[in-house]
Design an enzyme around this catalytic site. Structure first.
Site, PDB file in Angstrom:
ATOM      1  N   LEU A  25       0.816  -1.216   0.000  1.00 47.10           N
ATOM      2  CA  LEU A  25       0.000   0.000   0.000  1.00 47.10           C
ATOM      3  C   LEU A  25       0.849   1.265   0.000  1.00 47.10           C
ATOM      4  O   LEU A  25       0.418   2.316  -0.458  1.00 47.10           O
ATOM      5  CB  LEU A  25      -0.917   0.016   1.231  1.00 47.10           C
ATOM      6  CG  LEU A  25      -1.947  -1.106   1.309  1.00 47.10           C
ATOM      7  CD1 LEU A  25      -2.651  -1.071   2.663  1.00 47.10           C
ATOM      8  CD2 LEU A  25      -2.966  -0.988   0.181  1.00 47.10           C
ATOM      9  N   GLY A  26       2.030   1.184   0.555  1.00 45.13           N
ATOM     10  CA  GLY A  26       2.899   2.355   0.653  1.00 45.13           C
ATOM     11  C   GLY A  26       4.146   2.022   1.448  1.00 45.13           C
ATOM     12  O   GLY A  26       4.301   0.913   1.969  1.00 45.13           O
ATOM     13  N   VAL A  56       3.898  -0.909   4.163  1.00 47.47           N
ATOM     14  CA  VAL A  56       2.571  -1.313   4.627  1.00 47.47           C
ATOM     15  C   VAL A  56       1.930  -2.155   3.525  1.00 47.47           C
ATOM     16  O   VAL A  56       1.954  -1.777   2.351  1.00 47.47           O
ATOM     17  CB  VAL A  56       1.679  -0.093   4.930  1.00 47.47           C
ATOM     18  CG1 VAL A  56       0.273  -0.545   5.320  1.00 47.47           C
ATOM     19  CG2 VAL A  56       2.276   0.752   6.034  1.00 47.47           C
ATOM     20  N   ASP A  90      -0.713  15.130  15.346  1.00 53.83           N
ATOM     21  CA  ASP A  90      -0.550  15.166  13.895  1.00 53.83           C
ATOM     22  C   ASP A  90      -1.891  14.954  13.183  1.00 53.83           C
ATOM     23  O   ASP A  90      -1.988  14.174  12.234  1.00 53.83           O
ATOM     24  CB  ASP A  90       0.461  14.100  13.459  1.00 53.83           C
ATOM     25  CG  ASP A  90       1.049  14.382  12.073  1.00 53.83           C
ATOM     26  OD1 ASP A  90       0.991  15.555  11.639  1.00 53.83           O
ATOM     27  OD2 ASP A  90       1.572  13.442  11.441  1.00 53.83           O
TER      28      ASP A  90
END
Length: 423
Positions: free
Chosen positions: A57-58, A65, A176
């Site tokens: 996914l990234g 991930v 964040d």
């Protein structure tokens, strides 16, 4: 003691007071297994097709991930920690410990963890519609987010933050909150994610704590950037920025400066003061927007982003405001905190209010990449103000996240404190 024993021990430590202090470590592991918190590497390898590139996914500074599917059909997001990531190790453990304490429909669900081998793994529920920023700031995708969906997202994030600040076992400040850390499920309901930089807030009556500065350009509160003063009101500020971005479809950190406004917050505030706040609305909302609701959300977003943190409402008040009838909000927002201003704490002992200077920098010096994330670490240790005039800041810039938990890569640059404004 094995790695998995140490991890389970650290995660379950906050809850030991609820059980016998003498409970054996094996019992804690048994409870974790019974609650399906522990996954074997074999199970996760099968779920991700041996961590196949097609399931990725990234990737960020901590590691990749992956999307996976368990044998029972559950879809998961698997976050691996690269053994070469030093900063990631701390954030990885922090996320595991904090998420083990919380459970809320608007907070991403940590399903479990695995510490077999050299790369620890966190396992989350898979969230189908990726992160909010992937849709909100994409001209081709933003039309999927009509006004009812955007309003639900705003309300959901507000509920999630209220839970973290007041409803969880311990007070948690996320640090964040941004569009990239808000995941959207198959029903477009928001889930707050990425707790790598979150902090527990002491239950000793303090109004704020001093800490190293970490966050994302365009979302950090001015008192936090300039002085390292962290409180729930810093999260409130970030939430307010997200609200105004959701309404406008514009990203604060990449806002194109105008003669009358250097950033999104200033632009919205000036239009609001002229009773022209509808002009900020994303044009794609024209057919679905409820005008009075848009005005009310703009009003609340500006209340949350006020420069003086003491004027910002806490999240319980924010949620209450959303339940008011449009037009019945009595509070008037003062000037927002935004890039180009200089902030200072009043010198009066015990004062927690902030002054605003008109000193500003040129718009050209504030350009930033659209996916930048700053993890700002002050160099002065052992002082109540970790960002004194002579200290430099180290800014770690990370990429935005994918459909699973966020991925964050890092690089660092130095920046003079004297030249810093609201990031």
């Amino acid at each position: 003691m094995s790695k998995i024993s140490k991890l389970i021990g650290s995660i379950t430590k906050p809850f030991k007071s609820r059980h016998s202090e003498g409970r054996e470590e094996e019992d804690l592991q048994a409870i974790a297994v019974q609650e399906q918190r522990v996954f074997s590497l074999t199970v996760l390898s099968a779920a991700t097709r041996n961590f196949h590139l097609g399931n990725k996914l990234g990737e960020g500074g901590f590691g990749p991930v992956y999307k996976g599917t368990l044998r029972d059909g559950r879809e998961i997001a698997v976050k691996k920690l690269s053994h070469a990531s030093r900063q990631g190790q701390k954030e990885f453990k922090n996320e595991a410990e904090l998420l083990s304490r919380v459970q809320h429909r608007n907070v991403v669900n940590l399903l479990g963890y695995c510490t077999e081998g050299v790369e620890p793994i966190l396992v989350y529920e898979y969230v189908h519609n990726e992160s909010l920023d992937k849709h909100l700031f994409d001209p081709q995708k933003r039309s999927k987010l009509d006004w009812p969906k955007r309003l639900d997202i705003i309300h959901g994030v507000a509920r999630g933050l209220l839970y973290l600040h007041q409803g969880a076992h311990c007070r948690i400040i996320h640090r964040d909150i941004k569009a990239g850390n808000i995941l959207l499920d198959e029903r477009w309901q928001p889930k707050i994610s990425d707790f790598g930089m979150a902090r527990l807030f002491p239950e000793d009556g303090k109004t704020h704590v001093n800490t190293r500065v970490a966050g994302t350009n365009g979302y950090m509160a001015p008192e936090y950037v300039m002085h390292g003063d962290l409180s729930e009101r810093a999260d409130v500020f970030s939430f307010g920025v997200v609200v105004l971005e959701i309404i406008s479809g514009k990203k604060n950190s990449t806002f194109q400066p105008l003669p009358e406004a250097q950033c999104l917050l200033e632009w919205v505030w000036r239009l609001f003061k002229k009773d022209r706040s509808l002009e900020i609305m994303d044009p794609t909302l024209a057919a679905s927007a409820e005008v009075e609701q848009v005005k009310m959300c703009t009003h609340i977003g500006l209340l949350c982003t006020q420069a003086d943190p003491q004027l910002r409402p806490l999240m319980n008040r924010v949620v209450t405001l959303f339940h008011k009838k449009p037009g019945n909000i009595e509070e008037e927002p003062t000037r927002p905190g935004f890039h180009g201003q200089r902030y200072r704490r009043h010198s009066k002992p015990g004062s927690t209010s902030y002054g605003i200077s008109s000193t500003s920098r040129s718009a050209g010096s504030s350009s930033r990449s659209s996916a930048s994330s700053t993890n700002v670490t002050a160099g002065a240790s052992g002082t109540s103000n970790p960002m004194g005039p002579s200290t430099s800041r180290m800014i770690h810039v990370s990429g935005s996240n994918s459909a699973g938990p966020s991925t964050s890569g890092t690089r660092s640059v130095s920046q003079s404190q004297e030249s810093s404004g609201l990031a």
